[in-house]
Design an enzyme around this catalytic site. Sequence first.
Site, PDB file in Angstrom:
ATOM      1  N   CYS A  82     106.630   1.734  12.598  1.00 29.49           N
ATOM      2  CA  CYS A  82     106.845   2.848  11.669  1.00 29.49           C
ATOM      3  C   CYS A  82     106.582   2.387  10.243  1.00 29.49           C
ATOM      4  O   CYS A  82     107.057   1.324   9.828  1.00 29.49           O
ATOM      5  CB  CYS A  82     108.278   3.363  11.797  1.00 29.49           C
ATOM      6  SG  CYS A  82     108.685   4.708  10.646  1.00 29.49           S
ATOM      7  N   CYS A 167     109.588  10.280  13.777  1.00 29.00           N
ATOM      8  CA  CYS A 167     110.373   9.051  13.906  1.00 29.00           C
ATOM      9  C   CYS A 167     110.081   8.470  15.284  1.00 29.00           C
ATOM     10  O   CYS A 167     110.312   9.148  16.298  1.00 29.00           O
ATOM     11  CB  CYS A 167     111.860   9.334  13.742  1.00 29.00           C
ATOM     12  SG  CYS A 167     112.917   7.900  14.052  1.00 29.00           S
ATOM     13  N   CYS A 347     131.577   0.048  19.426  1.00 31.50           N
ATOM     14  CA  CYS A 347     130.231   0.110  18.843  1.00 31.50           C
ATOM     15  C   CYS A 347     130.088  -0.807  17.638  1.00 31.50           C
ATOM     16  O   CYS A 347     129.021  -0.846  17.019  1.00 31.50           O
ATOM     17  CB  CYS A 347     129.873   1.546  18.458  1.00 31.50           C
ATOM     18  SG  CYS A 347     130.979   2.287  17.238  1.00 31.50           S
TER      19      CYS A 347
END
Length: 390
Positions: A82, A167, A347
């Site tokens: 990207c 994206c 997380c």
Amino acid sequence: MTSAVSEPKLDWTDRVLELDVGPVAHGGHCVARHEGRVVFVRHALPGERVLAVVVEDGGGGFCRADAVAVREAAPGRVPAPCVWARAGGCGGCDFQHADPALQRELKAAVLAEQLRRLAGIERAVEVEELPGGALGWRHRVRLAVDEHGQPGLRAHRSHDVLPIVDCPIAPAGALPPVLERRFAPGGEVEVVVDAHGVVHAGGGPAVQRAAGREWLLSPGVFWQVHPALPDALASVVAEWADAPAGGAAWDLYGGVGLFAAVLAGQVGPDGEVVVVESSARAVADGRAALADLQQVGWHVGRVERVLPELDGRPDVVVADPPRRGLGRELVDALCDRGPDRVVHVACDPAALARDLALFTAGGYRLAELRAFDAFPMTHHFESVALLTRG
């Protein structure tokens, strides 16, 4: 009497440094040192020599920099897929310049370091790959909207909205039609790709499936962004919880009841599963999805408030707290209740390590640990720990 002249504040902002890059650190950067100061460098890899521009300097013992040129590359460096994964670019991806296998090694190193430093636990860890590859996995994307109504992604550590056209970590074709639309300036738009491949932008219930069940989720209700993660986590919970038939299990921060469904199957119709969740919409969706499981009871409210109101001693507790972790108050409360097992889903590796240190002090030990690369190209990953008494 003359007053002392204060030293000018140290500020390296916009200064270009040549750095020998050290180990990876929690947060998506690596650590380097220059003239006695720590420099946190993004877009670099351990063992590289880079030119980096300082982008943030508070004048203390460290500053932040972005690598802008690589003098000596490390094995595993690859071209980023990207154009926004660069200095001054998007804040979403940290490791697009690293081969996916190397990304998992870096994350494993971070987890091992956090466990050692914050919990005193020496443990070899592996971050496991999930199906689907490193691109196209993100089935839930939150877009920011600029002052002109144009949606996009935010720049790193900034409120600026980048005018992206797609994206690569989102499913192919999902974002371009949304990015061509205009929305209320200054707001946000959540884009969800559901289990049928239907794209929802800011509204409409979305169908999700995991653990052999189906949920119809209201807009904004949490579901994991990687489509393979719910089943992976449910499988680990099923193996480690081992709730006895007719027993009691608590599902804290239970969301729409993914883990509650697994626990209900273990305790059976004569057992009890208690779900605690602060989102009323999530509980409503969970009640509807698990309406056939009468052994599941629901409590709407913050875990800190509801926990003292729960009766009895659970056989097992499953906890999936937000990024900050459980914290001392909740860990102490759970240790006082004395469940045989606690399955802790996390997380954030630093928060997990802090919680594990608290559980150890409360008489529990780390019995099992797994981690999943549920967020390829970023520094994030998901961990699951099993704690047992004694």
